[in-house]
Enzyme design. Structure first.
Site, PDB file in Angstrom:
ATOM      1  N   LYS B 101       0.854  -1.189   0.000  1.00  0.00           N
ATOM      2  CA  LYS B 101       0.000   0.000   0.000  1.00  0.00           C
ATOM      3  C   LYS B 101       0.890   1.239   0.000  1.00  0.00           C
ATOM      4  O   LYS B 101       2.098   1.143  -0.144  1.00  0.00           O
ATOM      5  CB  LYS B 101      -0.919  -0.017   1.205  1.00  0.00           C
ATOM      6  N   GLY B 102       0.275   2.398   0.188  1.00  0.00           N
ATOM      7  CA  GLY B 102       1.081   3.609   0.105  1.00  0.00           C
ATOM      8  C   GLY B 102       0.812   4.248  -1.231  1.00  0.00           C
ATOM      9  O   GLY B 102       1.139   5.397  -1.476  1.00  0.00           O
ATOM     10  N   CYS B 103       0.168   3.496  -2.112  1.00  0.00           N
ATOM     11  CA  CYS B 103      -0.296   4.062  -3.372  1.00  0.00           C
ATOM     12  C   CYS B 103      -1.794   4.235  -3.253  1.00  0.00           C
ATOM     13  O   CYS B 103      -2.534   3.273  -3.377  1.00  0.00           O
ATOM     14  CB  CYS B 103       0.014   3.118  -4.517  1.00  0.00           C
ATOM     15  N   ILE B 104      -2.229   5.431  -2.937  1.00  0.00           N
ATOM     16  CA  ILE B 104      -3.644   5.649  -2.659  1.00  0.00           C
ATOM     17  C   ILE B 104      -4.289   6.450  -3.781  1.00  0.00           C
ATOM     18  O   ILE B 104      -3.838   7.519  -4.095  1.00  0.00           O
ATOM     19  CB  ILE B 104      -3.831   6.364  -1.316  1.00  0.00           C
TER      20      ILE B 104
END
Lengths: 409, 104
Positions: B101-104
Protein backbone atom coordinates in the site's frame (compact mmCIF):
# COMPACT_ATOMS: atom_id res chain seq x y z
CA UNK A 1 -18.94 12.15 34.68
CA UNK A 2 -17.26 10.22 31.90
CA UNK A 3 -14.57 11.84 29.79
CA UNK A 4 -14.03 11.82 26.06
CA UNK A 5 -10.76 13.42 25.00
CA UNK A 6 -10.02 14.50 21.43
CA UNK A 7 -6.37 15.10 20.55
CA UNK A 8 -6.23 17.66 17.75
CA UNK A 9 -8.59 20.49 16.78
CA UNK A 10 -8.05 20.31 13.04
CA UNK A 11 -10.68 19.36 10.49
CA UNK A 12 -11.52 15.93 11.96
CA UNK A 13 -11.26 16.90 15.64
CA UNK A 14 -13.33 20.07 15.27
CA UNK A 15 -16.09 18.38 13.27
CA UNK A 16 -16.22 15.57 15.79
CA UNK A 17 -16.36 17.87 18.84
CA UNK A 18 -19.33 19.72 17.34
CA UNK A 19 -21.17 16.55 16.42
CA UNK A 20 -20.63 15.03 19.87
CA UNK A 21 -21.62 18.22 21.68
CA UNK A 22 -25.06 18.15 20.07
CA UNK A 23 -25.64 14.45 20.81
CA UNK A 24 -28.16 13.92 23.66
CA UNK A 25 -26.46 10.69 24.79
CA UNK A 26 -23.36 12.76 25.60
CA UNK A 27 -25.09 14.88 28.27
CA UNK A 28 -23.30 13.07 31.08
CA UNK A 29 -19.93 13.16 29.31
CA UNK A 30 -17.30 15.82 29.51
CA UNK A 31 -15.68 16.55 26.14
CA UNK A 32 -12.10 17.83 26.14
CA UNK A 33 -10.15 18.98 23.10
CA UNK A 34 -6.36 19.26 23.28
CA UNK A 35 -4.32 21.13 20.68
CA UNK A 36 -0.96 22.90 20.69
CA UNK A 37 -1.82 25.80 18.37
CA UNK A 38 -4.61 28.38 18.26
CA UNK A 39 -5.08 28.93 14.52
CA UNK A 40 -7.27 26.81 12.29
CA UNK A 41 -6.09 26.75 8.68
CA UNK A 42 -8.35 26.10 5.72
CA UNK A 43 -5.75 23.84 4.12
CA UNK A 44 -7.38 23.52 0.66
CA UNK A 45 -6.75 27.29 0.43
CA UNK A 46 -2.98 26.71 0.51
CA UNK A 47 -3.24 25.52 -3.09
CA UNK A 48 -4.76 28.80 -4.24
CA UNK A 49 -2.69 31.25 -2.16
CA UNK A 50 0.38 30.99 -4.46
CA UNK A 51 -1.79 32.05 -7.42
CA UNK A 52 -3.17 35.08 -5.59
CA UNK A 53 -6.70 33.68 -5.31
CA UNK A 54 -7.10 33.83 -1.51
CA UNK A 55 -5.89 36.22 1.16
CA UNK A 56 -4.85 35.43 4.72
CA UNK A 57 -8.34 36.07 6.16
CA UNK A 58 -9.80 33.42 3.88
CA UNK A 59 -7.59 30.67 5.22
CA UNK A 60 -6.75 31.43 8.89
CA UNK A 61 -9.28 31.71 11.72
CA UNK A 62 -9.13 31.09 15.49
CA UNK A 63 -9.78 27.47 16.45
CA UNK A 64 -11.79 28.55 19.46
CA UNK A 65 -14.57 30.08 17.28
CA UNK A 66 -15.26 26.73 15.70
CA UNK A 67 -15.32 24.53 18.79
CA UNK A 68 -18.49 23.95 20.81
CA UNK A 69 -19.01 26.19 23.86
CA UNK A 70 -19.59 23.20 26.13
CA UNK A 71 -16.27 21.52 25.41
CA UNK A 72 -13.19 22.05 27.53
CA UNK A 73 -10.32 23.36 25.43
CA UNK A 74 -6.71 22.84 26.44
CA UNK A 75 -4.00 24.57 24.43
CA UNK A 76 -0.96 22.45 25.17
CA UNK A 77 1.39 20.07 23.44
CA UNK A 78 0.86 16.36 24.07
CA UNK A 79 3.93 14.59 25.36
CA UNK A 80 2.59 11.05 25.15
CA UNK A 81 -0.42 8.81 25.62
CA UNK A 82 -0.53 6.23 28.44
CA UNK A 83 -3.14 3.71 27.24
CA UNK A 84 -2.47 1.48 30.27
CA UNK A 85 -3.49 4.34 32.60
CA UNK A 86 -6.14 5.78 30.25
CA UNK A 87 -4.48 9.16 30.35
CA UNK A 88 -2.68 11.69 28.19
CA UNK A 89 0.46 13.35 29.55
CA UNK A 90 0.97 16.95 28.41
CA UNK A 91 4.34 18.65 27.91
CA UNK A 92 3.62 20.95 30.87
CA UNK A 93 3.32 17.87 33.10
CA UNK A 94 -0.48 17.85 33.40
CA UNK A 95 -2.41 14.59 33.02
CA UNK A 96 -5.71 14.37 31.18
CA UNK A 97 -7.68 11.23 32.04
CA UNK A 98 -10.06 9.70 29.51
CA UNK A 99 -12.66 6.97 29.19
CA UNK A 100 -12.60 7.23 25.40
CA UNK A 101 -9.75 8.79 23.46
CA UNK A 102 -9.95 10.05 19.87
CA UNK A 103 -6.63 10.67 18.13
CA UNK A 104 -7.01 13.32 15.44
CA UNK A 105 -3.49 14.70 15.44
CA UNK A 106 -3.21 14.89 11.65
CA UNK A 107 -0.13 14.79 9.45
CA UNK A 108 2.58 17.38 8.94
CA UNK A 109 5.34 18.03 6.43
CA UNK A 110 8.97 17.19 7.21
CA UNK A 111 11.19 18.88 4.63
CA UNK A 112 14.24 18.13 6.81
CA UNK A 113 13.84 14.44 5.82
CA UNK A 114 15.18 15.24 2.32
CA UNK A 115 18.79 16.53 2.36
CA UNK A 116 19.19 19.93 0.70
CA UNK A 117 15.54 20.87 0.79
CA UNK A 118 15.26 23.06 3.87
CA UNK A 119 18.66 24.75 3.74
CA UNK A 120 19.80 28.17 2.49
CA UNK A 121 17.54 28.13 -0.61
CA UNK A 122 14.36 27.27 1.35
CA UNK A 123 11.65 29.85 0.53
CA UNK A 124 14.03 31.29 -2.13
CA UNK A 125 14.33 28.89 -5.08
CA UNK A 126 12.91 25.92 -3.13
CA UNK A 127 9.31 26.14 -1.99
CA UNK A 128 6.30 24.28 -0.71
CA UNK A 129 2.63 25.23 -0.56
CA UNK A 130 1.86 22.66 2.15
CA UNK A 131 1.98 25.19 4.97
CA UNK A 132 0.82 28.78 5.27
CA UNK A 133 4.25 30.45 5.36
CA UNK A 134 5.38 28.36 2.40
CA UNK A 135 2.31 29.20 0.32
CA UNK A 136 2.81 32.93 0.98
CA UNK A 137 6.52 32.79 0.05
CA UNK A 138 5.65 30.84 -3.11
CA UNK A 139 3.09 33.45 -4.17
CA UNK A 140 5.91 36.02 -4.21
CA UNK A 141 8.27 33.69 -6.10
CA UNK A 142 5.66 32.92 -8.78
CA UNK A 143 4.96 36.64 -9.29
CA UNK A 144 8.65 37.18 -9.98
CA UNK A 145 9.19 34.07 -12.14
CA UNK A 146 9.45 35.04 -15.80
CA UNK A 147 11.44 32.31 -17.49
CA UNK A 148 12.83 28.83 -16.82
CA UNK A 149 11.88 25.47 -15.39
CA UNK A 150 9.28 25.01 -12.68
CA UNK A 151 9.48 21.53 -11.14
CA UNK A 152 6.90 20.12 -8.77
CA UNK A 153 8.15 17.12 -6.82
CA UNK A 154 6.31 14.77 -4.49
CA UNK A 155 8.92 13.38 -2.09
CA UNK A 156 7.12 10.27 -0.82
CA UNK A 157 3.61 8.89 -0.48
CA UNK A 158 1.32 9.26 1.41
CA UNK A 159 0.69 12.99 1.21
CA UNK A 160 -2.35 15.07 2.16
CA UNK A 161 -4.73 15.48 -0.74
CA UNK A 162 -3.03 13.33 -3.40
CA UNK A 163 -4.64 15.42 -6.17
CA UNK A 164 -3.11 18.71 -4.98
CA UNK A 165 0.15 18.29 -6.95
CA UNK A 166 -1.88 17.86 -10.14
CA UNK A 167 -4.00 20.87 -9.33
CA UNK A 168 -0.84 22.87 -8.72
CA UNK A 169 0.62 22.14 -12.16
CA UNK A 170 -2.75 22.75 -13.89
CA UNK A 171 -3.09 26.07 -12.10
CA UNK A 172 0.53 26.98 -12.90
CA UNK A 173 -0.17 26.34 -16.59
CA UNK A 174 -3.23 28.60 -16.41
CA UNK A 175 -1.43 31.27 -14.34
CA UNK A 176 1.56 31.61 -16.67
CA UNK A 177 -0.62 31.41 -19.80
CA UNK A 178 -2.76 34.22 -18.39
CA UNK A 179 0.37 36.30 -17.83
CA UNK A 180 1.67 35.63 -21.35
CA UNK A 181 4.75 33.75 -20.08
CA UNK A 182 3.79 30.12 -20.71
CA UNK A 183 6.01 29.67 -23.76
CA UNK A 184 9.06 30.66 -21.70
CA UNK A 185 8.26 28.42 -18.72
CA UNK A 186 8.60 24.66 -18.66
CA UNK A 187 6.41 22.81 -16.14
CA UNK A 188 7.58 19.40 -14.88
CA UNK A 189 5.75 17.08 -12.47
CA UNK A 190 8.08 14.48 -10.86
CA UNK A 191 6.31 11.85 -8.76
CA UNK A 192 7.15 8.53 -7.11
CA UNK A 193 3.87 7.18 -8.53
CA UNK A 194 3.87 5.21 -11.78
CA UNK A 195 1.62 7.85 -13.42
CA UNK A 196 -0.41 11.01 -12.85
CA UNK A 197 -2.59 9.49 -10.12
CA UNK A 198 -2.99 6.28 -8.17
CA UNK A 199 -6.10 4.80 -9.82
CA UNK A 200 -6.17 3.63 -13.48
CA UNK A 201 -9.17 5.48 -15.03
CA UNK A 202 -8.35 8.78 -13.34
CA UNK A 203 -4.64 8.40 -14.22
CA UNK A 204 -5.52 7.99 -17.88
CA UNK A 205 -7.88 10.96 -17.94
CA UNK A 206 -5.58 13.25 -15.94
CA UNK A 207 -2.50 12.03 -17.83
CA UNK A 208 -4.14 13.11 -21.09
CA UNK A 209 -4.98 16.51 -19.63
CA UNK A 210 -1.36 17.00 -18.54
CA UNK A 211 -0.08 16.06 -22.01
CA UNK A 212 -2.54 18.44 -23.71
CA UNK A 213 -1.22 21.28 -21.59
CA UNK A 214 2.41 20.53 -22.27
CA UNK A 215 3.14 19.51 -18.68
CA UNK A 216 5.91 16.93 -18.54
CA UNK A 217 5.41 14.01 -16.14
CA UNK A 218 8.42 12.15 -14.69
CA UNK A 219 6.95 9.01 -13.05
CA UNK A 220 8.67 6.71 -10.54
CA UNK A 221 11.00 9.47 -9.42
CA UNK A 222 12.02 8.88 -5.79
CA UNK A 223 13.97 11.87 -4.61
CA UNK A 224 17.09 11.18 -2.55
CA UNK A 225 18.49 14.70 -2.24
CA UNK A 226 18.41 18.20 -3.59
CA UNK A 227 21.51 20.15 -4.56
CA UNK A 228 20.36 23.69 -3.74
CA UNK A 229 23.37 25.38 -5.39
CA UNK A 230 23.39 23.42 -8.66
CA UNK A 231 19.56 23.40 -8.56
CA UNK A 232 19.27 19.69 -9.21
CA UNK A 233 16.94 17.02 -7.82
CA UNK A 234 18.62 13.61 -7.56
CA UNK A 235 16.76 10.30 -7.21
CA UNK A 236 17.87 7.10 -5.48
CA UNK A 237 18.49 5.51 -8.86
CA UNK A 238 20.60 8.48 -9.96
CA UNK A 239 18.25 10.27 -12.30
CA UNK A 240 18.66 14.05 -12.20
CA UNK A 241 16.15 16.82 -12.82
CA UNK A 242 17.27 20.44 -13.16
CA UNK A 243 15.03 23.25 -11.94
CA UNK A 244 14.94 27.01 -11.60
CA UNK A 245 12.07 26.97 -9.12
CA UNK A 246 11.38 23.81 -7.14
CA UNK A 247 8.02 23.28 -5.49
CA UNK A 248 8.33 20.32 -3.12
CA UNK A 249 5.64 18.33 -1.39
CA UNK A 250 7.83 17.06 1.43
CA UNK A 251 7.62 13.79 3.37
CA UNK A 252 4.51 13.68 5.57
CA UNK A 253 4.44 12.24 9.07
CA UNK A 254 2.00 11.86 11.91
CA UNK A 255 2.47 13.71 15.21
CA UNK A 256 5.64 13.23 17.22
CA UNK A 257 3.50 12.50 20.28
CA UNK A 258 2.44 9.29 18.48
CA UNK A 259 6.10 8.26 18.16
CA UNK A 260 6.75 9.12 21.82
CA UNK A 261 3.75 6.96 22.74
CA UNK A 262 5.17 4.14 20.58
CA UNK A 263 1.79 3.82 18.92
CA UNK A 264 2.71 4.60 15.30
CA UNK A 265 4.28 3.04 12.21
CA UNK A 266 7.50 4.29 10.52
CA UNK A 267 5.77 7.57 9.63
CA UNK A 268 4.03 7.94 13.03
CA UNK A 269 0.63 7.04 11.59
CA UNK A 270 -1.53 4.99 13.95
CA UNK A 271 -2.48 1.46 12.83
CA UNK A 272 -6.27 1.68 12.57
CA UNK A 273 -9.08 -0.74 11.74
CA UNK A 274 -10.13 0.07 8.16
CA UNK A 275 -13.86 -0.09 8.86
CA UNK A 276 -14.48 0.69 12.55
CA UNK A 277 -11.70 3.29 13.01
CA UNK A 278 -10.66 1.78 16.34
CA UNK A 279 -6.90 1.88 16.94
CA UNK A 280 -5.60 -1.66 16.48
CA UNK A 281 -4.99 -3.44 19.82
CA UNK A 282 -7.18 -0.95 21.78
CA UNK A 283 -10.89 -0.91 22.56
CA UNK A 284 -11.11 2.65 23.90
CA UNK A 285 -9.03 4.60 21.36
CA UNK A 286 -10.36 5.73 17.97
CA UNK A 287 -8.35 7.41 15.22
CA UNK A 288 -9.80 9.90 12.73
CA UNK A 289 -8.49 12.04 9.86
CA UNK A 290 -4.90 12.09 8.63
CA UNK A 291 -3.54 10.44 11.81
CA UNK A 292 -4.61 6.95 10.63
CA UNK A 293 -2.58 4.54 8.53
CA UNK A 294 -5.65 3.70 6.40
CA UNK A 295 -5.21 3.17 2.66
CA UNK A 296 -7.55 6.12 2.00
CA UNK A 297 -6.69 9.65 0.92
CA UNK A 298 -5.53 12.05 3.62
CA UNK A 299 -8.21 14.64 2.87
CA UNK A 300 -10.94 16.68 4.54
CA UNK A 301 -13.68 14.75 2.73
CA UNK A 302 -12.34 11.48 4.12
CA UNK A 303 -12.22 12.98 7.62
CA UNK A 304 -15.84 14.05 7.16
CA UNK A 305 -17.02 10.59 6.06
CA UNK A 306 -15.03 9.03 8.90
CA UNK A 307 -16.74 11.30 11.42
CA UNK A 308 -20.13 10.25 9.98
CA UNK A 309 -19.20 6.58 10.33
CA UNK A 310 -17.78 7.14 13.83
CA UNK A 311 -20.92 8.92 15.05
CA UNK A 312 -23.18 6.07 14.02
CA UNK A 313 -20.88 3.50 15.59
CA UNK A 314 -20.29 5.52 18.75
CA UNK A 315 -23.98 5.25 19.67
CA UNK A 316 -23.56 1.48 19.47
CA UNK A 317 -20.34 1.73 21.48
CA UNK A 318 -22.16 3.59 24.27
CA UNK A 319 -24.83 0.88 24.32
CA UNK A 320 -22.17 -1.83 24.53
CA UNK A 321 -23.03 -3.17 21.06
CA UNK A 322 -20.52 -4.55 18.57
CA UNK A 323 -19.13 -1.95 16.15
CA UNK A 324 -20.21 -2.18 12.51
CA UNK A 325 -17.81 -1.95 9.54
CA UNK A 326 -19.26 1.42 8.54
CA UNK A 327 -16.32 3.22 6.95
CA UNK A 328 -15.66 2.22 3.33
CA UNK A 329 -12.75 4.53 2.49
CA UNK A 330 -15.07 7.04 0.79
CA UNK A 331 -13.25 10.04 -0.67
CA UNK A 332 -14.53 12.90 -2.74
CA UNK A 333 -12.22 15.49 -4.30
CA UNK A 334 -12.54 18.54 -6.49
CA UNK A 335 -9.56 18.93 -8.78
CA UNK A 336 -8.98 22.50 -9.93
CA UNK A 337 -7.74 22.39 -13.51
CA UNK A 338 -7.42 26.14 -14.23
CA UNK A 339 -9.30 28.33 -16.73
CA UNK A 340 -12.30 28.41 -14.37
CA UNK A 341 -12.85 24.67 -14.57
CA UNK A 342 -12.55 21.63 -12.35
CA UNK A 343 -12.90 17.85 -12.22
CA UNK A 344 -14.75 15.96 -9.46
CA UNK A 345 -13.83 12.43 -8.38
CA UNK A 346 -15.64 10.12 -5.94
CA UNK A 347 -14.18 6.77 -4.84
CA UNK A 348 -13.54 4.36 -1.93
CA UNK A 349 -11.26 1.48 -0.85
CA UNK A 350 -12.55 -0.80 -3.60
CA UNK A 351 -14.01 1.38 -6.36
CA UNK A 352 -11.75 3.68 -8.35
CA UNK A 353 -12.96 7.10 -9.62
CA UNK A 354 -15.47 6.56 -12.44
CA UNK A 355 -17.32 8.86 -14.84
CA UNK A 356 -20.95 9.75 -14.06
CA UNK A 357 -23.01 12.44 -12.29
CA UNK A 358 -22.90 13.60 -8.63
CA UNK A 359 -24.57 13.79 -6.14
CA UNK A 360 -27.88 12.95 -7.89
CA UNK A 361 -27.57 10.01 -10.33
CA UNK A 362 -28.12 11.14 -13.94
CA UNK A 363 -28.85 14.73 -12.85
CA UNK A 364 -25.74 15.94 -11.10
CA UNK A 365 -25.31 18.88 -11.31
CA UNK A 366 -21.67 17.91 -11.04
CA UNK A 367 -20.18 15.58 -13.67
CA UNK A 368 -17.65 13.04 -12.38
CA UNK A 369 -14.19 12.59 -13.91
CA UNK A 370 -14.97 15.28 -16.52
CA UNK A 371 -13.72 18.86 -16.67
CA UNK A 372 -16.50 21.43 -16.14
CA UNK A 373 -17.21 24.94 -14.86
CA UNK A 374 -19.75 23.62 -12.36
CA UNK A 375 -17.01 21.65 -10.60
CA UNK A 376 -14.85 24.77 -10.29
CA UNK A 377 -17.76 26.66 -8.68
CA UNK A 378 -18.32 23.64 -6.46
CA UNK A 379 -14.79 23.99 -5.18
CA UNK A 380 -15.15 27.71 -4.47
CA UNK A 381 -18.50 27.15 -2.75
CA UNK A 382 -16.80 24.52 -0.65
CA UNK A 383 -14.67 27.21 1.00
CA UNK A 384 -17.84 28.75 2.47
CA UNK A 385 -19.27 25.34 3.36
CA UNK A 386 -16.07 24.38 5.15
CA UNK A 387 -16.18 27.24 7.63
CA UNK A 388 -19.95 27.46 8.02
CA UNK A 389 -21.29 23.93 7.60
CA UNK A 390 -18.62 21.24 7.77
CA UNK A 391 -16.54 22.33 10.77
CA UNK A 392 -19.66 23.12 12.75
CA UNK A 393 -20.77 19.55 12.28
CA UNK A 394 -23.95 20.30 10.32
CA UNK A 395 -25.15 17.54 8.04
CA UNK A 396 -24.29 17.54 4.33
CA UNK A 397 -26.67 15.87 1.84
CA UNK A 398 -23.96 13.33 0.90
CA UNK A 399 -24.07 9.84 2.43
CA UNK A 400 -20.97 8.59 4.27
CA UNK A 401 -20.79 5.43 2.17
CA UNK A 402 -19.92 5.81 -1.49
CA UNK A 403 -22.80 5.16 -3.88
CA UNK A 404 -22.50 3.42 -7.25
CA UNK A 405 -25.69 5.17 -8.45
CA UNK A 406 -24.87 7.64 -11.21
CA UNK A 407 -21.49 6.06 -11.98
CA UNK A 408 -20.55 4.37 -15.27
CA UNK A 409 -18.26 1.35 -15.25
CA UNK B 1 -9.06 -10.02 -12.78
CA UNK B 2 -7.01 -11.18 -15.73
CA UNK B 3 -4.43 -13.78 -14.85
CA UNK B 4 -1.41 -15.23 -16.55
CA UNK B 5 0.99 -17.90 -15.47
CA UNK B 6 4.68 -17.94 -14.83
CA UNK B 7 5.56 -20.21 -17.74
CA UNK B 8 8.27 -22.40 -16.29
CA UNK B 9 6.57 -23.08 -12.94
CA UNK B 10 2.85 -22.94 -13.78
CA UNK B 11 1.87 -20.40 -11.08
CA UNK B 12 -1.03 -17.96 -11.47
CA UNK B 13 -0.15 -14.24 -11.53
CA UNK B 14 -2.55 -11.29 -11.44
CA UNK B 15 -2.72 -8.51 -14.04
CA UNK B 16 0.22 -6.71 -12.46
CA UNK B 17 2.35 -9.85 -12.21
CA UNK B 18 1.89 -10.55 -8.46
CA UNK B 19 1.21 -14.08 -7.24
CA UNK B 20 -2.52 -14.71 -7.03
CA UNK B 21 -2.01 -16.98 -4.06
CA UNK B 22 0.94 -16.04 -1.78
CA UNK B 23 0.95 -19.60 -0.39
CA UNK B 24 2.15 -20.84 -3.81
CA UNK B 25 5.50 -19.12 -3.23
CA UNK B 26 8.76 -21.08 -3.27
CA UNK B 27 12.38 -19.86 -3.54
CA UNK B 28 12.38 -21.18 -7.13
CA UNK B 29 9.46 -18.89 -7.94
CA UNK B 30 11.41 -15.98 -6.46
CA UNK B 31 14.35 -16.84 -8.72
CA UNK B 32 12.07 -16.99 -11.76
CA UNK B 33 10.26 -13.72 -10.95
CA UNK B 34 13.61 -12.02 -10.33
CA UNK B 35 14.90 -13.26 -13.71
CA UNK B 36 11.85 -11.65 -15.35
CA UNK B 37 12.96 -8.39 -13.75
CA UNK B 38 16.53 -8.93 -14.93
CA UNK B 39 17.83 -9.54 -11.40
CA UNK B 40 20.19 -12.34 -10.31
CA UNK B 41 19.49 -12.98 -6.64
CA UNK B 42 22.51 -12.66 -4.32
CA UNK B 43 22.67 -13.22 -0.55
CA UNK B 44 22.01 -9.53 -0.02
CA UNK B 45 18.82 -9.81 -2.13
CA UNK B 46 17.74 -12.80 -0.05
CA UNK B 47 18.32 -10.85 3.15
CA UNK B 48 15.76 -8.30 1.95
CA UNK B 49 13.34 -10.92 0.60
CA UNK B 50 13.41 -12.84 3.89
CA UNK B 51 12.89 -9.65 5.86
CA UNK B 52 9.90 -8.73 3.70
CA UNK B 53 8.33 -12.18 4.10
CA UNK B 54 8.82 -12.09 7.86
CA UNK B 55 7.27 -8.62 8.01
CA UNK B 56 4.31 -9.92 6.02
CA UNK B 57 3.78 -12.78 8.47
CA UNK B 58 3.74 -10.32 11.38
CA UNK B 59 1.72 -7.50 9.81
CA UNK B 60 -0.46 -9.16 7.18
CA UNK B 61 0.77 -6.80 4.47
CA UNK B 62 4.08 -6.15 2.71
CA UNK B 63 6.23 -3.32 4.12
CA UNK B 64 6.60 0.09 2.52
CA UNK B 65 10.06 1.14 1.35
CA UNK B 66 10.51 3.23 4.49
CA UNK B 67 9.63 0.25 6.68
CA UNK B 68 12.21 -1.91 4.91
CA UNK B 69 14.93 0.73 5.27
CA UNK B 70 14.14 1.48 8.87
CA UNK B 71 13.81 -2.09 10.12
CA UNK B 72 16.07 -4.23 7.91
CA UNK B 73 19.08 -1.92 8.09
CA UNK B 74 19.57 -2.00 4.29
CA UNK B 75 19.92 1.65 3.19
CA UNK B 76 17.46 3.06 0.63
CA UNK B 77 20.17 3.71 -1.93
CA UNK B 78 21.30 0.08 -1.80
CA UNK B 79 17.71 -1.13 -2.12
CA UNK B 80 17.49 0.76 -5.40
CA UNK B 81 20.68 -0.92 -6.58
CA UNK B 82 19.41 -4.38 -5.58
CA UNK B 83 15.88 -3.91 -6.93
CA UNK B 84 16.01 -1.03 -9.44
CA UNK B 85 12.90 1.12 -10.09
CA UNK B 86 10.55 0.80 -7.16
CA UNK B 87 12.22 -1.61 -4.70
CA UNK B 88 9.23 -1.99 -2.35
CA UNK B 89 6.99 -3.16 -5.18
CA UNK B 90 9.66 -5.35 -6.76
CA UNK B 91 10.65 -7.12 -3.55
CA UNK B 92 7.00 -7.70 -2.68
CA UNK B 93 6.45 -9.28 -6.08
CA UNK B 94 9.57 -11.48 -5.91
CA UNK B 95 8.68 -12.45 -2.32
CA UNK B 96 5.30 -13.66 -3.58
CA UNK B 97 3.25 -11.02 -1.76
CA UNK B 98 0.66 -8.47 -2.90
CA UNK B 99 1.34 -4.94 -4.02
CA UNK B 100 2.38 -2.76 -1.05
CA UNK B 101 0.00 0.00 0.00
CA UNK B 102 1.08 3.61 0.10
CA UNK B 103 -0.30 4.06 -3.37
CA UNK B 104 -3.64 5.65 -2.66
Amino acid sequence: MKRLVILGAGTAGTMLANRLASMPEMDDWRITVVDATREHYYQPGFLLLPFGVYSKDDVVRPKRYYLPAGAELIFAEVDHIRPDQKSVVLMDGRNVAYDVLVIATGSHIHPEETPGLMEHEWHKSIHTFYDFEGAVALAKALRQFKEGRLVLNVAEMPIKCPVAPLEFVFLADWYFTHRGLRDRIEIVYATPLPGAFTKPKATEMLGNMLAERGIQVVPEFNVMEVDPDARILRSYDEQEIEYDVLVSIPVHMGAEAIARSEMGDELNFVPTDRHTLLAKHYDDIFVLGDATDLPASKAGSVAHFEVDAFMENFRRYLDGLELLPLFDGHSNCFIETGYGKGVLIDFNYDVEPLPGMFPLPGIGPMPLLTESRVNHWGKLLFHWMYWNVLLKGRELPIPAQMSMAGKRL
Amino acid sequence: MTTKTLAELNVALDAEGFLVNPDDWTPEIAEALAREEGIDLTDRHWEVINFVRKYYEEHGEPPTLRAITKRSGVPTKELYQLFPKGPAKKVARIAGLGKPKGCI
